[in-house]
Design a protein around this motif. Sequence first.
Motif, PDB file in Angstrom:
ATOM      1  N   ARG A 751      -7.747  -5.437  -5.163  1.00 51.47           N
ATOM      2  CA  ARG A 751      -7.814  -4.708  -6.432  1.00 51.47           C
ATOM      3  C   ARG A 751      -6.659  -3.719  -6.564  1.00 51.47           C
ATOM      4  O   ARG A 751      -6.072  -3.548  -7.641  1.00 51.47           O
ATOM      5  CB  ARG A 751      -9.148  -3.976  -6.567  1.00 51.47           C
ATOM      6  N   LEU A 752      -6.320  -3.059  -5.461  1.00 48.14           N
ATOM      7  CA  LEU A 752      -5.162  -2.162  -5.483  1.00 48.14           C
ATOM      8  C   LEU A 752      -3.917  -2.908  -5.941  1.00 48.14           C
ATOM      9  O   LEU A 752      -3.185  -2.446  -6.832  1.00 48.14           O
ATOM     10  CB  LEU A 752      -4.922  -1.577  -4.088  1.00 48.14           C
ATOM     11  N   ALA A 753      -3.650  -4.063  -5.333  1.00 52.66           N
ATOM     12  CA  ALA A 753      -2.415  -4.795  -5.617  1.00 52.66           C
ATOM     13  C   ALA A 753      -2.423  -5.438  -6.985  1.00 52.66           C
ATOM     14  O   ALA A 753      -1.404  -5.435  -7.694  1.00 52.66           O
ATOM     15  CB  ALA A 753      -2.188  -5.850  -4.537  1.00 52.66           C
ATOM     16  N   GLN A 754      -3.567  -5.979  -7.381  1.00 53.24           N
ATOM     17  CA  GLN A 754      -3.614  -6.786  -8.595  1.00 53.24           C
ATOM     18  C   GLN A 754      -3.949  -5.990  -9.855  1.00 53.24           C
ATOM     19  O   GLN A 754      -3.721  -6.478 -10.971  1.00 53.24           O
ATOM     20  CB  GLN A 754      -4.636  -7.914  -8.427  1.00 53.24           C
ATOM     21  N   ARG A 755      -4.470  -4.759  -9.680  1.00 55.77           N
ATOM     22  CA  ARG A 755      -4.831  -3.976 -10.867  1.00 55.77           C
ATOM     23  C   ARG A 755      -4.299  -2.537 -10.800  1.00 55.77           C
ATOM     24  O   ARG A 755      -3.482  -2.122 -11.605  1.00 55.77           O
ATOM     25  CB  ARG A 755      -6.355  -3.970 -11.058  1.00 55.77           C
ATOM     26  N   ALA A 785       4.562 -15.066   6.981  1.00 55.92           N
ATOM     27  CA  ALA A 785       4.627 -13.699   6.463  1.00 55.92           C
ATOM     28  C   ALA A 785       3.357 -13.386   5.691  1.00 55.92           C
ATOM     29  O   ALA A 785       2.687 -14.274   5.146  1.00 55.92           O
ATOM     30  CB  ALA A 785       5.848 -13.508   5.561  1.00 55.92           C
ATOM     31  N   ASN A 786       3.019 -12.101   5.633  1.00 54.23           N
ATOM     32  CA  ASN A 786       1.877 -11.651   4.840  1.00 54.23           C
ATOM     33  C   ASN A 786       2.099 -10.201   4.431  1.00 54.23           C
ATOM     34  O   ASN A 786       3.134  -9.594   4.743  1.00 54.23           O
ATOM     35  CB  ASN A 786       0.553 -11.856   5.583  1.00 54.23           C
ATOM     36  N   ILE A 787       1.121  -9.620   3.762  1.00 54.82           N
ATOM     37  CA  ILE A 787       1.271  -8.271   3.212  1.00 54.82           C
ATOM     38  C   ILE A 787      -0.078  -7.571   3.269  1.00 54.82           C
ATOM     39  O   ILE A 787      -1.129  -8.221   3.213  1.00 54.82           O
ATOM     40  CB  ILE A 787       1.815  -8.328   1.752  1.00 54.82           C
ATOM     41  N   SER A 788      -0.058  -6.237   3.400  1.00 58.48           N
ATOM     42  CA  SER A 788      -1.303  -5.472   3.543  1.00 58.48           C
ATOM     43  C   SER A 788      -2.056  -5.310   2.224  1.00 58.48           C
ATOM     44  O   SER A 788      -3.232  -4.932   2.238  1.00 58.48           O
ATOM     45  CB  SER A 788      -1.000  -4.089   4.130  1.00 58.48           C
ATOM     46  N   LEU A 789      -1.393  -5.588   1.102  1.00 56.88           N
ATOM     47  CA  LEU A 789      -2.040  -5.520  -0.212  1.00 56.88           C
ATOM     48  C   LEU A 789      -1.797  -6.855  -0.908  1.00 56.88           C
ATOM     49  O   LEU A 789      -0.778  -7.042  -1.580  1.00 56.88           O
ATOM     50  CB  LEU A 789      -1.476  -4.351  -1.032  1.00 56.88           C
ATOM     51  N   PRO A 790      -2.728  -7.813  -0.739  1.00 57.15           N
ATOM     52  CA  PRO A 790      -2.512  -9.175  -1.265  1.00 57.15           C
ATOM     53  C   PRO A 790      -2.298  -9.173  -2.774  1.00 57.15           C
ATOM     54  O   PRO A 790      -3.081  -8.592  -3.535  1.00 57.15           O
ATOM     55  CB  PRO A 790      -3.808  -9.905  -0.895  1.00 57.15           C
ATOM     56  N   GLY A 791      -1.239  -9.825  -3.173  1.00 57.38           N
ATOM     57  CA  GLY A 791      -0.846  -9.857  -4.574  1.00 57.38           C
ATOM     58  C   GLY A 791       0.555  -9.335  -4.781  1.00 57.38           C
ATOM     59  O   GLY A 791       1.201  -9.632  -5.792  1.00 57.38           O
TER      60      GLY A 791
END
Length: 839
Positions: A751-755, A785-791
């Motif tokens: 939700r953080l990343a996407q909104r 690779a990946n990220i801590s806030l998906p999106g």
Amino acid sequence: MTYSYPAGTDLKIKWGVVSNYHDGETFLAELSITNLSQLPLPGEGWALYFNSCRKTKAGSITGGANIIHVNGDLSKLTPTADFGVLQPGETRTISYIGLLWVIQETDAPLGFYIVYNDGKPEAFAEQIGDPEILPFERPEQRRRKPEDVVPIATPQSRFETNSILSLLSADRIGLITPTPLSETRGTGSFTINASTVIVHAFELDAEAAYLQKVLAQAGVNVDRSTQGTGGIQLKLDKVEAGDSGSAHEAYELEVTTDGIVIAGASGHGVFNAIQSLRQLLPIECFHRPLAALDVPAVRVVDAPRFGYRGVHLDVGRNFSTKETVLRMLEVMALHKINKFHFHVTDDEGWRVEIPSLPELTEIGSKRGFTLDERDHLVPSFGSGAIVDGSHGTGHYSKEEFIEILRYATERHIEVIPEIDVPGHARAAIKAMEARYYRLKGQGKLKEAEEFLLTDFDDKSVYESVQLWHDNVICIAKESCYRFIDTVVSELVSLYREAGAPLLVMHTGGDEIPDGAWEGSPICQAFMKERGMNSIQELLNYFLGRFRDILKKHDLVVAGWEEIALAKEKVGGKTVLKPNPEFVNANFRPYVWNNVWGWGQEDFAYQLANAGYQVVLCNVTNLYFDLAYEKDPAEPGYYWGGFLTTRKPFDFVPLDIYANATVNGWGQPLDAENVAGMARLTPEGRKNIIGLQGQIWGENARSKERVEHYFAPRAISFAERAWVKDPEWTEIADPEKRKAKMDSDWNVFANRLAQRDLLRLDGLGGGYGYRVPVPGARIENGRLHANISLPGFSVRYTLDGSEPAMDSPAYREPMEVKGTVKLAAFTSTGRRGRVISVKA
């Protein structure tokens, strides 16, 4: 002897740590000076000043130099007889042993300037600036000591941490932050356009005007009225609040295809509903105006868990402009954070204009090179020799402070000012000394002593946590209370003019160093006259007088936990215990110290059980100026740990032991010791009135740094302060418990990343929150690779160049060769920190 000297800009400084594993809790560092000018630097008559929170071990300096601690974090390097002359083009390397450790770039000495004719009336300064900081690469450079097993942040470690996360679809992540008590989605939507009217109760005129302004900023100008019907209705009504600690903030929000109805238990409740409505608007309208706003059908019933949901901003150590403060208040309002603890004074700066005491800002708000501090304060935190334009200089005029108050009040944010006394008061002390010398020089001795905070005969020997030796006011002088009374009265007037509520005054009251007042003839005579046998009794007298001053204005006395603690002798040791003298004195302690392993983890619960109304400010989860991770490039301190975006989210306010496993060194906690710590009693639970996140200003040198510290951690904090304890706290099985914790975080991180952060990308031209750093690893020649806030978008390069918005986006594991560089990007193209991995 007269010299022509190199300009400061012609002196190049480099600094690096050799090892933190030197000799006990010390580090070995090297500092080099390169003379780039055409003039020699002589072996006498100058001093190189800098700021560092780490003191130097006496007698450890090599290279023909000595380092002397001046005061606070200010030190100076001077040449010895062995220094000789530094010729043009020559470099001199000086090694020294420092106390404790240095593992982050923010630990480095900063703000260098050279003073020629040092110590003489004709002394002058040349600005140099920050040094080139050499890389931290080896384990002994990146760990504090061998026992420090807190993981070092690497691309690989981030990848492992992020592996619990996955990208979720929009329908699984929720619409509103903080998460409401209930959110029921409907079908269809309602469109707000130019024909929409806000119909509101007369008592809600301010909230209706605010909503009208918000919609205009989104691109739609609407009318408002207290009569008739309209597309948006605002009303006061009884709202189910459950066991909310702030029932008057409860609200209901219902969006159907026919319109929007907002009901609040009070104007504040209606305002909270408006913030939820803002989050339902198209995210695009935060970036550019839209002619119409489609709002999805939904019914929300909501109320906060805690009535106190606060953020503390320290502008005393380094100044934050009015614009920086207003931007922070806007983000707070959007996420229903309702208290702003405004730390406007400290040792290193006084930031609010007090018209009857102009020296407070004329002297106390400025820092730079000075001979005697009668013109301004000495540099701190790398602010440098030049006064104007530095991050150490600045204050809010009366008009600016009133504007901040009005802005906050419009958003139902209560501003709690902190005037830090009796410790942390050096800016005020020096300002009042300057006033004293000025008026005394005019033959006005009575006026000169009217607000004096100093006993000039004080021989007390002490050192504060921030290394000051003269930062405590003389609390036995009546002029001290006259000063406090005047400042409080003027602040009351400013609030009244702003139309803002002033309900609480924060005294600070913390970190009074041992030894203060012991060598003050005035204090000792005062104590003897009143039959006082301890410094604690003198401090209790001060707190009582402070309370009486605030009582005249019906103000609550707030302070850090020390205002509610007293020293006692137990088994030959001095310990801190709840002070029974002020339990019923309208005192509100803000408790920060829960560092695991320090032995004071349960102070908040002890005080709440003793009857004090407590605000939890726990450093391990709520200090936003701590570094996000153990990476030298990540700004911030780490004495209370490293504070990821997840840390506030995982905080369990009424059971801090629920997920505490390691101490500050990463070592397992002593379970027996933890079991013996205080738990909240039923009455104690009622006395926890809320939470507060802190930004201290030592490293907050710019708007960009403040916003980096603040978000996204403040949004995680807002969630925890508003929402009840998560379900995982009721799960006994460790594996299931962890799985539920990780699942909850995955939803929120999405939700953080996407909104939430997409909104901030457009808010006020873009809010400068910290962009997450990717995780990555190479496995069998393939990049993962990946990220801590998906999106978030992660982009990469294979040619050694830095990633940009037009670089390829990482989507799935791929074969690579050589060095891969990766970085995350916001929706507006702002890049986070770049990482590298090698195939």
